[in-house]
Design a protein around this motif. Structure first.
Motif, short mmCIF file in Angstrom:
data_model
loop_
_atom_site.label_atom_id
_atom_site.label_comp_id
_atom_site.label_asym_id
_atom_site.label_seq_id
_atom_site.Cartn_x
_atom_site.Cartn_y
_atom_site.Cartn_z
N MET A 1 9.58 -2.29 -3.55
CA MET A 1 10.23 -1.34 -2.66
C MET A 1 9.44 -1.27 -1.36
O MET A 1 8.25 -0.98 -1.34
N SER A 2 10.09 -1.57 -0.24
CA SER A 2 9.43 -1.55 1.05
C SER A 2 9.35 -0.12 1.57
O SER A 2 10.21 0.71 1.31
N HIS A 3 8.28 0.15 2.33
CA HIS A 3 8.05 1.51 2.80
C HIS A 3 7.39 1.46 4.17
O HIS A 3 6.37 0.80 4.36
N SER A 4 7.98 2.11 5.16
CA SER A 4 7.37 2.22 6.47
C SER A 4 6.41 3.41 6.49
O SER A 4 6.75 4.49 5.99
N ILE A 5 5.22 3.20 7.02
CA ILE A 5 4.22 4.26 7.07
C ILE A 5 4.73 5.38 7.97
O ILE A 5 5.11 5.15 9.12
N THR A 6 4.72 6.60 7.45
CA THR A 6 5.17 7.75 8.24
C THR A 6 4.02 8.25 9.10
O THR A 6 2.84 7.94 8.86
N GLN A 7 4.35 9.05 10.12
CA GLN A 7 3.31 9.61 10.98
C GLN A 7 2.37 10.51 10.19
O GLN A 7 1.17 10.56 10.46
N LYS A 8 2.90 11.24 9.21
CA LYS A 8 2.07 12.11 8.38
C LYS A 8 1.08 11.29 7.56
O LYS A 8 -0.11 11.63 7.46
N GLU A 9 1.56 10.19 6.96
CA GLU A 9 0.67 9.31 6.18
C GLU A 9 -0.36 8.65 7.10
O GLU A 9 -1.54 8.54 6.74
N LEU A 10 0.07 8.23 8.27
CA LEU A 10 -0.84 7.59 9.22
C LEU A 10 -1.96 8.55 9.62
O LEU A 10 -3.13 8.18 9.66
N ALA A 11 -1.59 9.80 9.92
CA ALA A 11 -2.57 10.80 10.32
C ALA A 11 -3.58 11.08 9.21
O ALA A 11 -4.76 11.35 9.49
N ALA A 12 -3.14 11.00 7.96
CA ALA A 12 -4.03 11.26 6.83
C ALA A 12 -4.97 10.09 6.56
O ALA A 12 -6.15 10.28 6.22
N ILE A 13 -4.47 8.86 6.74
CA ILE A 13 -5.26 7.68 6.41
C ILE A 13 -6.19 7.26 7.55
O ILE A 13 -7.29 6.75 7.32
N LYS A 14 -5.79 7.50 8.78
CA LYS A 14 -6.53 7.02 9.95
C LYS A 14 -8.01 7.41 9.94
O LYS A 14 -8.88 6.55 10.13
N PRO A 15 -8.37 8.69 9.71
CA PRO A 15 -9.81 9.03 9.72
C PRO A 15 -10.58 8.36 8.58
O PRO A 15 -11.77 8.05 8.74
N VAL A 16 -9.94 8.14 7.45
CA VAL A 16 -10.60 7.46 6.33
C VAL A 16 -10.86 6.01 6.71
O VAL A 16 -11.96 5.47 6.49
N LYS A 17 -9.86 5.38 7.28
CA LYS A 17 -10.00 3.98 7.70
C LYS A 17 -11.08 3.83 8.76
O LYS A 17 -11.93 2.93 8.71
N GLU A 18 -11.10 4.73 9.75
CA GLU A 18 -12.07 4.62 10.83
C GLU A 18 -13.49 4.88 10.35
O GLU A 18 -14.45 4.34 10.89
N ASP A 23 -18.30 -0.58 7.97
CA ASP A 23 -18.93 -1.02 6.73
C ASP A 23 -18.18 -2.21 6.14
O ASP A 23 -18.79 -3.18 5.68
N LEU A 24 -16.86 -2.16 6.20
CA LEU A 24 -16.06 -3.27 5.67
C LEU A 24 -16.24 -4.52 6.51
O LEU A 24 -16.39 -5.63 5.99
N PRO A 71 -11.55 -0.45 -4.54
CA PRO A 71 -10.10 -0.36 -4.69
C PRO A 71 -9.50 0.90 -4.08
O PRO A 71 -8.30 0.96 -3.80
N GLU A 72 -10.37 1.89 -3.83
CA GLU A 72 -9.90 3.16 -3.29
C GLU A 72 -11.02 3.81 -2.48
O GLU A 72 -12.19 3.73 -2.84
N VAL A 73 -10.66 4.44 -1.37
CA VAL A 73 -11.63 5.15 -0.54
C VAL A 73 -11.10 6.55 -0.25
O VAL A 73 -10.04 6.70 0.37
N ASP A 74 -11.79 7.55 -0.73
CA ASP A 74 -11.39 8.95 -0.51
C ASP A 74 -9.92 9.18 -0.85
O ASP A 74 -9.17 9.84 -0.12
N GLY A 75 -9.49 8.60 -1.96
CA GLY A 75 -8.12 8.79 -2.42
C GLY A 75 -7.10 7.87 -1.79
O GLY A 75 -5.91 7.92 -2.14
N VAL A 76 -7.53 7.00 -0.86
CA VAL A 76 -6.63 6.05 -0.22
C VAL A 76 -6.87 4.66 -0.81
O VAL A 76 -8.00 4.16 -0.82
#
Length: 374
Positions: A1-18, A23-24, A71-76
């Motif tokens: 099932m394909s899924h486009s990242i929503t703005q809400k999901e992006l806002a939640a994941i962005k600080p974790v990614k940054e 380190d990665l 496999p997971e970082v802070d729940g992401v």
């Protein structure tokens, strides 16, 4: 099932990614970090995740513990994907590809061949054979100097500057020398400013007095303005090599680690636009020689400055146009509202088409430039 990242999901994941991306990127073989949909066994899962791009994907058991991507970082969740990324300028001699446009244009316009008049001395291991090399990329679009109003041609730093031996005033040629451009008779301007930062791989060239130009991109039409790239946006570009191609914006948060070689070393660019090729319309969005092209939406607004892509042709990367213009002190010409637009067309090909084409493959996180890639 394909899924486009929503703005809400992006806002939640962005600080974790940054928080984890540096380190990665420090781990061997990791060349990029982004946000996107997780893929498992070749199928999209619908789960938003932190994407980790590696040159060669290896089994977890074959890696030392400190190199394993969690496999997971802070729940992401994370998703490790294989991708080799290269700068999209051109240097290495290859058999000519039919799609390459080596034409000399009577008026400067976006989407055409250009490059430095100077050559660069290169030696192994950076190249297979020592000698003087000439380079080519794409003139993306015509812009204006914010301070003086002078006409400028915009392209990439690695197209106009090449290495750390560049200087303001370096002369540019159209078409680029690998496409048959004559360094003595086909110069069109002087390198004015160049930026290689975390946001931008860009350069602008002041056009010689009397040189005619159009605020347009060949095969696409007049530039309408600029816009911010957004997930799912349909985009297009016209470059010297693959010419008019189509794609879809997948992200505006890509972080890449690229080896610029030639005394410049490895540089990290952040918040870059990631574009997936629309394979129904184009076999690939970009290739070597397309660096410097502007990426446009379907209303002919510029959204990015193309600088890199994957070797398999699936993915292309661009600087956000607002950052590029700001750092280069330039702006798109104002006052044109093209509706409809008649795209400029290429001139007749010269009687003698060059018998060789040149391209570069700069593979990230290696000791030097890769050889044999497009």
């Amino acid at each position: 099932m394909s899924h486009s990242i929503t703005q809400k999901e992006l806002a939640a994941i962005k600080p974790v990614k940054e928080a984890i991306e540096d380190d990665l990127l420090a781990r061997p073989g990791v060349v990029g970090v982004d946000i996107g949909e997780k893929v498992s066994h070749g199928k999209k899962t619908g789960e938003p995740s932190i994407l980790v791009f590696v040159e060669h994907k290896k089994p977890v058991k074959a890696l030392p513990p400190e190199e394993v991507v969690p496999p997971e970082v802070d729940g992401v969740k994370t998703d490790v994907q294989e991708m080799v990324i290269e700068l999209q300028a051109a240097r290495q001699l290859l058999v000519p590809a039919q799609q390459v446009d080596p034409a000399a244009y009577p008026r400067l316009v976006g989407g055409i061949s250009m490059g430095p008049a100077r050559s660069v001395r290169m030696e192994p291991p950076e190249v297979a054979e020592a000698g003087e090399y000439v380079f080519v990329g794409t003139l993306g679009a015509m812009v204006r100097d914010r301070a003086s109003g002078a006409a400028l041609a915009m392209t990439n730093f690695h197209v106009a500057c090449v290495d750390d031996g560049w200087a303001a005033g370096d002369r540019m040629v159209q078409p680029g020398r690998p496409d048959g451009g004559d360094a003595a008779t086909q110069q069109f301007g002087s390198l004015t400013r160049a930026v290689l930062s975390e946001n931008t791989d860009g350069a602008v060239v002041t056009v010689d007095e009397g040189t005619e130009w159009d605020n347009a991109v060949i095969d696409i039409g007049d530039v309408a303005g600029s816009a911010e790239a957004s997930i799912g946006m349909a985009v297009q570009k016209r470059g010297r090599t693959t010419q008019h191609t189509f794609g879809t914006v997948a992200s505006g948060e890509a972080t890449l680690s690229l080896d610029y070689g030639d005394g410049l070393g490895t540089r990290t660019l952040r918040h870059q636009v990631r574009i997936l090729t629309d394979t129904a319309r184009s076999p690939r969005f970009s290739e070597g020689g397309d660096s410097g092209s502007v990426v446009m939406d379907m209303d002919r607004n510029v959204v990015g400055l193309l600088f890199a892509g994957s070797t398999d042709g699936s993915t292309t990367f661009a600087n956000p146009i607002a950052a590029a213009l700001d750092e280069l002190g330039a702006e798109l010409p104002a006052g044109q509202e093209p509706e409809p637009s008649t795209p400029p067309t290429p001139p007749d090909q010269p009687a003698q088409t060059p018998t060789t084409n040149i391209t570069i493959s700069v593979v990230v996180n290696t000791c030097g430039h890769g050889q044999g890639s497009p």
